[in-house]
Design a protein around this motif. Structure first.
Motif, PDB file in Angstrom:
ATOM      1  N   ARG A  27      14.032   7.096  41.541  1.00  0.00           N
ATOM      2  CA  ARG A  27      13.319   5.867  41.892  1.00  0.00           C
ATOM      3  C   ARG A  27      12.045   6.173  42.660  1.00  0.00           C
ATOM      4  N   LEU A  28      12.110   7.133  43.556  1.00  0.00           N
ATOM      5  CA  LEU A  28      10.938   7.500  44.347  1.00  0.00           C
ATOM      6  C   LEU A  28       9.839   8.080  43.466  1.00  0.00           C
ATOM      7  N   LYS A  29      10.201   8.905  42.481  1.00  0.00           N
ATOM      8  CA  LYS A  29       9.202   9.441  41.556  1.00  0.00           C
ATOM      9  C   LYS A  29       8.565   8.325  40.742  1.00  0.00           C
ATOM     10  N   TYR A  30       9.374   7.355  40.302  1.00  0.00           N
ATOM     11  CA  TYR A  30       8.854   6.214  39.547  1.00  0.00           C
ATOM     12  C   TYR A  30       7.868   5.420  40.410  1.00  0.00           C
ATOM     13  N   ILE A  31       8.251   5.147  41.642  1.00  0.00           N
ATOM     14  CA  ILE A  31       7.384   4.392  42.553  1.00  0.00           C
ATOM     15  C   ILE A  31       6.108   5.173  42.839  1.00  0.00           C
ATOM     16  N   SER A  32       6.227   6.475  43.031  1.00  0.00           N
ATOM     17  CA  SER A  32       5.065   7.314  43.299  1.00  0.00           C
ATOM     18  C   SER A  32       4.095   7.296  42.121  1.00  0.00           C
ATOM     19  N   THR A  33       4.625   7.363  40.911  1.00  0.00           N
ATOM     20  CA  THR A  33       3.780   7.316  39.714  1.00  0.00           C
ATOM     21  C   THR A  33       3.041   5.990  39.634  1.00  0.00           C
ATOM     22  N   LYS A  34       3.761   4.907  39.868  1.00  0.00           N
ATOM     23  CA  LYS A  34       3.129   3.582  39.838  1.00  0.00           C
ATOM     24  C   LYS A  34       2.065   3.461  40.927  1.00  0.00           C
ATOM     25  N   LEU A  35       2.355   3.969  42.104  1.00  0.00           N
ATOM     26  CA  LEU A  35       1.400   3.905  43.203  1.00  0.00           C
ATOM     27  C   LEU A  35       0.143   4.705  42.879  1.00  0.00           C
ATOM     28  N   ASP A  36       0.300   5.852  42.247  1.00  0.00           N
ATOM     29  CA  ASP A  36      -0.863   6.649  41.831  1.00  0.00           C
ATOM     30  C   ASP A  36      -1.724   5.886  40.836  1.00  0.00           C
ATOM     31  N   LEU A  37      -1.080   5.182  39.912  1.00  0.00           N
ATOM     32  CA  LEU A  37      -1.825   4.386  38.933  1.00  0.00           C
ATOM     33  C   LEU A  37      -2.583   3.246  39.599  1.00  0.00           C
ATOM     34  N   VAL A  38      -1.938   2.587  40.546  1.00  0.00           N
ATOM     35  CA  VAL A  38      -2.595   1.494  41.277  1.00  0.00           C
ATOM     36  C   VAL A  38      -3.765   2.038  42.095  1.00  0.00           C
TER      37      VAL A  38
END
Length: 87
Positions: A27-38
């Motif tokens: 979940r943390l990797k998923y959130i980190s990826t989304k945050l990088d995109l944002v």
């Protein structure tokens, strides 16, 4: 017999904890990826340490760059190596 039962309970408990930690890491990797995109979309400036890490990398001091990335970002060894490699 009692020790066997306690040992089995301990193993089940540790497997449960390991399973939950793995789920949290995903979940943390998923959130980190989304945050990088944002951050890229909003054009958030990169961390100032990146210039120093690039210089260390260009000077052939990759180990120092990885160590510094680990200290600043709290990354694992593998994550820090990948971070420095991607700069």
């Amino acid at each position: 017999m009692e020790y066997l039962f306690i040992g089995l309970l301990f193993i089940i408990f540790m497997l449960s904890i390991t399973n939950r930690l793995n789920a949290l890491e995903k979940r943390l990797k998923y959130i980190s990826t989304k945050l990088d995109l944002v951050a890229a979309q909003v054009k958030v400036p990169e961390h100032p340490i990146n210039d120093e890490l690039r210089k260390l990398k260009q000077d052939g001091e990759i180990i120092k760059a990885v160590r510094e990335a680990r200290n600043v970002f709290g990354l694992s060894l593998l994550e820090a190596k990948q971070y420095v490699d991607n700069l």
